[in-house]
Enzyme design. Structure first.
Site, PDB file in Angstrom:
ATOM      1  N   ARG A 119     -14.839  91.200 -40.353  1.00 44.80           N
ATOM      2  CA  ARG A 119     -14.061  91.749 -41.450  1.00 44.80           C
ATOM      3  C   ARG A 119     -12.578  91.452 -41.211  1.00 44.80           C
ATOM      4  NH1 ARG A 119     -13.824  98.176 -42.433  1.00 44.80           N
ATOM      5  NH2 ARG A 119     -12.898  98.236 -44.506  1.00 44.80           N
TER       6      ARG A 119
ATOM      7  N   PHE B 264       1.991  85.240 -26.001  1.00 43.37           N
ATOM      8  CA  PHE B 264       0.986  84.185 -25.782  1.00 43.37           C
ATOM      9  C   PHE B 264       0.437  84.208 -24.359  1.00 43.37           C
ATOM     10  CE2 PHE B 264       4.356  82.583 -28.682  1.00 43.37           C
ATOM     11  CZ  PHE B 264       3.665  82.786 -29.857  1.00 43.37           C
TER      12      PHE B 264
ATOM     13  N   GLY C  25      -6.582  86.315 -33.063  1.00 42.95           N
ATOM     14  CA  GLY C  25      -5.277  85.821 -32.601  1.00 42.95           C
ATOM     15  C   GLY C  25      -5.342  84.481 -31.897  1.00 42.95           C
ATOM     16  N   GLU C  26      -6.411  84.263 -31.161  1.00 42.59           N
ATOM     17  CA  GLU C  26      -6.497  83.023 -30.379  1.00 42.59           C
ATOM     18  C   GLU C  26      -7.568  82.089 -30.934  1.00 42.59           C
ATOM     19  OE1 GLU C  26      -7.497  85.362 -26.962  1.00 42.59           O
ATOM     20  OE2 GLU C  26      -5.715  84.692 -25.898  1.00 42.59           O
TER      21      GLU C  26
ATOM     22  N   THR D 182       1.958  89.908 -33.970  1.00 42.47           N
ATOM     23  CA  THR D 182       0.668  89.670 -34.599  1.00 42.47           C
ATOM     24  C   THR D 182       0.440  90.526 -35.842  1.00 42.47           C
ATOM     25  OG1 THR D 182      -0.041  91.178 -32.870  1.00 42.47           O
ATOM     26  CG2 THR D 182      -0.578  88.871 -32.572  1.00 42.47           C
TER      27      THR D 182
HETATM   28 MO1  MOS Z   1      -3.413  86.236 -24.247  1.00 43.54          MO
HETATM   29  S1  MOS Z   1      -3.224  84.404 -23.404  1.00 43.54           S
HETATM   30  O1  MOS Z   1      -4.538  87.070 -23.350  1.00 43.54           O
HETATM   31  O2  MOS Z   1      -1.934  86.890 -24.600  1.00 43.54           O
END
Ligand code: MOS
Length: 739
Positions: free
Chosen positions: A624, A241, A700-701, A469
């Site tokens: 995608r 993270f 992911g974010e 991930t």
């Molecule tokens: Mo991220 S906060 O760039 O792992």
């Protein structure tokens, strides 16, 4: 032969069986012939000052102790932060360098012993006295007035478009509010850990780190070492993270121990260490000024950010990012100020900028909707931009409005009453909230090498990492589909600095960047295979586009050739090709983002102020989708985190001592299963060819952006109470609730 795993399939994690059976070796678990010695970190107990006296005699002669490292006997290092012109991830991270204390918890000694218990016991025998700095500063607040050189991600600290003052002053409806967010921990499941070994020539470091190439450089700079003599391995990471983007204290300490004793040294931060010796997300004060016409058209957007910066560690979080790009406006003002303080390092934490920026900004947008007597969803839809308001660039793709509409439909937004505090069930006040989700989409240079072997297997190498991930899995799918090989014939080898340099994991760019490099390598391999096939069959006229790679075979014109036979016939044991990707014109000339819309239903107890989240729903657009299962997991995690920092998370600071008081997962509140409602996730799947050749975008974010504001906006709608000081705990609601 099993079928190839195609892109877009919900393939189970290929590393899952290793992980659940304990065979995935994390940094602290690497086995040596002789067990490594164990280091215990001794932390400073003042926020700033100098070590006056340090007596390690009793510790050194304590049972099992091999060495006590301090600034008196640790190896020579480059001063912290040098060379100054390099980025923060490669600058020296010197530890035990001099008698200077940078923050409470700063390592002042490393006790190395045969067992953790012996090291810990000996650490208690060390006598230290300090000369505290009387002017230590431990809080920032709104008086922050230093202009950072640049913001994380390279953004300018200050941005002005149009005449903000004029637009704001002339607006019929205005809002001027200040939101605050506390210091927050990344709280990765796996604590920061490292084992270093030194054979007199090479330094090998097993550590939990997201970016491997910069880690080698950072260690080389810190230890004045030849980077070619440093090998960093990080094949498995239990969450990062952002707190593991760079090399952290335990890794430098383990290296110092290994150089000193020429034995493998293991240093694992215990949970309390992690809260001070790994980076956290800094607190923020965000002043937001909005101006709109009576009918709800935004005319002025102002965002001023004030945050702490650990003295000597240049990092400024772009909390103004959502205010700069989410809505159309005639004028824009966005500024960032920092204040250097004597506290542990503040650094990237999942979706730096957008995460807590959206918490404040999407709450303020909600306030403005009510001021204009508009439905918060309709208000957002009425202010969609047709180009990036911060740069004037066209968007590579933009379907935020579609996400909002689709989400509203699925959530049942139309059954909501406009008036807050107006709907209840018994003693529960019921509220609905919405927020826009937007996160920058990046592509980072990345390389990979692949080998197709005569036994019909394909191996890919990159110094990429999988931080939980699903990188191993999506790379398997890309290679499997492109080469027409079953998933169990693909070996993805990551996490070793000896492999080709990749983007690493961070900023939601990992899948797109490392995946595009692998796609390129596979396409080069197809070309190579076809060249050989052409030579073998004496046929040069069949176009390459007609070839299909399926089930370990090449089907080309009237011929079907097995890859194994083709290699055997050619006399080659294997074929190798390289692949790479660089961001091109589409990233220079277009504003690139992933999008989403998030909805929350909460109940607020009229007697206690307790908030229970009943439903979360998100519709996301991230191009995608490479693997809907791993993608969904990322979105789930972000939505949980959003609810978490809206309602619970806060590092409680004792500003007299510069210490966080709740340095463990019992006192640092996170939601548990019982706190989380069912979460409903939908994709709007539109490949974005300007993002990269896979058409994917960062995910992911994505969902951590906006998730917290959707919850906070639902609390307002339920109870009619707007809390501007996060987290929204029951005490802050209760005092404003009607009898
Ligand atoms: Mo991220 S906060 O760039 O792992």
């Amino acid at each position: 032969m099993s079928n190839p795993a195609s892109i877009g399939q919900p393939l189970d994690r290929v590393d899952g069986p290793l992980k659940v059976s304990g065979r995935a070796t994390y940094a602290a678990e690497h086995a040596f012939d002789q067990p490594p010695l164990v280091g215990w970190i001794v932390e400073a107990t003042i926020p700033a000052g100098r070590i006056k006296q340090l007596d390690t005699g009793a510790a050194e002669s304590s049972t099992g102790v091999a060495a006590v490292l301090t600034h008196h006997n640790a190896a020579a290092q480059t001063p912290f932060g040098d060379p100054g012109d390099e980025g923060r991830f490669t600058q020296s991270r010197a530890m035990l360098f001099d008698d200077h204390i940078r923050y409470h918890g700063f390592p002042v000694a490393l006790v190395i012993a045969d067992t953790l218990a012996n090291a810990r016991h000996a650490a208690g025998l060390i006598k230290i006295s300090y000369e505290p700095d009387k002017d230590a500063v431990t809080t920032a607040g709104q008086e922050a007035d230093e202009v950072p050189e640049e913001l994380d991600g390279g953004m300018e600290p200050d941005l002005f478009q149009g005449d903000f003052e004029q637009a704001y002053n002339n607006a019929e409806v205005t809002l001027d509010v200040t939101y605050t967010t506390p210091n927050q921990a990344a709280a990765a499941m796996e604590p920061h850990a490292a084992i270093a070994s030194f054979d007199g020539d090479e330094l090998t470091v097993y550590m939990s780190v997201q970016l491997i190439g910069p880690a080698v450089k950072a260690l080389a700079n810190t230890l004045r070492f030849d980077p070619d003599k440093i090998r960093v391995l990080s094949p498995y990471i239990g969450g990062g993270f952002g707190s593991k983007l760079g090399v952290h204290n335990e890794a430098v300490l383990a290296c110092l121990g290994a150089l000193h004793l020429k034995r493998p040294i293991k240093v694992v931060q215990h949970r309390r260490n992690v809260f001070h010796n790994a980076p956290h997300r800094g607190s923020s004060v965000q002043r937001i000024q909005l101006g709109a016409s009576r009918d709800g058209k935004l005319q002025a957007i102002g965002h001023e950010s004030f945050m702490p910066m650990a003295r000597g560690y240049e990092f400024a979080e772009p909390t103004g990012a959502p205010a700069r790009t989410t809505y159309r406006t005639d004028a824009l003002k966005s500024t960032h100020r920092v204040k250097s303080i004597d506290m542990p390092v503040a650094d990237s934490c999942r979706a730096p900028g957008h995460a807590i920026g959206s918490l404040a900004f999407e709450s303020a947008i909600d306030e403005m909707a009510y001021q204009c007597d508009q439905d918060p969803l309709a208000f957002r839809l009425a202010n969609m931009p047709d180009k990036d308001p911060s740069t004037g660039q066209p968007f590579a793709s933009h379907d935020l409005a579609e996400c909002l509409r689709e989400g509203a439909e699925k959530f049942g937004w139309q059954s909501r009453e406009q008036q807050p505090g107006n709907r209840f069930q018994g003693r529960q006040l019921i509220g609905y909230g919405v927020a826009s989700t937007i996160r920058v989409n990046m592509l980072v240079p990345s390389k990979t090498r692949i080998r197709l072997s005569a036994d019909g297997t394909l191996t890919a190498w990159a110094d990429m990492t999988d931080i939980g991930t699903g990188t191993y899995t999506i790379l398997t799918q890309i290679a499997s589909e492109t080469m027409g090989l079953p998933a169990d014939r693909i070996n993805i080898e990551l996490g070793d600095s000896r492999y080709p340099p990749s983007c690493g994991s961070g900023g939601s760019f990992g899948a797109a960047s490392s995946g595009s490099a692998l796609l390129d390598a596979c396409e080069n391999m197809r070309t190579k295979v076809l060249d050989i096939a052409r030579a073998q069959s004496n046929k040069g006229d069949e176009p390459a586009e007609n070839a299909r790679f399926e089930n370990g075979q090449v089907i080309w014109g009237d011929k079907t050739l097995s890859l194994t036979e083709l290699l055997n016939k050619s006399g080659e044991a294997y074929l190798e090709t390289d692949g790479e990707v660089e961001p091109g014109d589409d990233h220079d000339n277009y504003s690139q983002h992933s999008y989403g819309a998030q909805f929350a239903e909460v109940h607020v107890d009229r007697d206690t102020g307790e908030v229970r989240v009943q439903r979360l729903l998100g519709v996301f657009s991230a191009g995608r989708i490479l693997n809907p299962k791993t993608a969904r997991s990322q979105l789930l995690g972000g939505m949980v985190w959003g609810q978490s920092y809206a309602l619970l998370e806060e590092l409680m600071l004792d500003d007299r001592y510069g210490t966080f008081m709740n340095r463990d997962l019992a006192e640092y509140h996170l939601p548990v299963n019982r706190d989380m409602p069912a979460i409903d996730i939908h994709f709007r799947e539109e490949p974005d060819p300007r993002s990269n050749r896979l058409g994917s975008k960062g995910i992911g974010e994505l969902s951590i952006c906006g998730a917290g504001a959707a919850v906070a906006n639902a609390v307002y709608h339920a109870a009619g109470v707007r809390v501007r000081d996060f987290p929204v705990t029951l005490d802050k609601i209760l005092e404003h609730l009607p009898e």
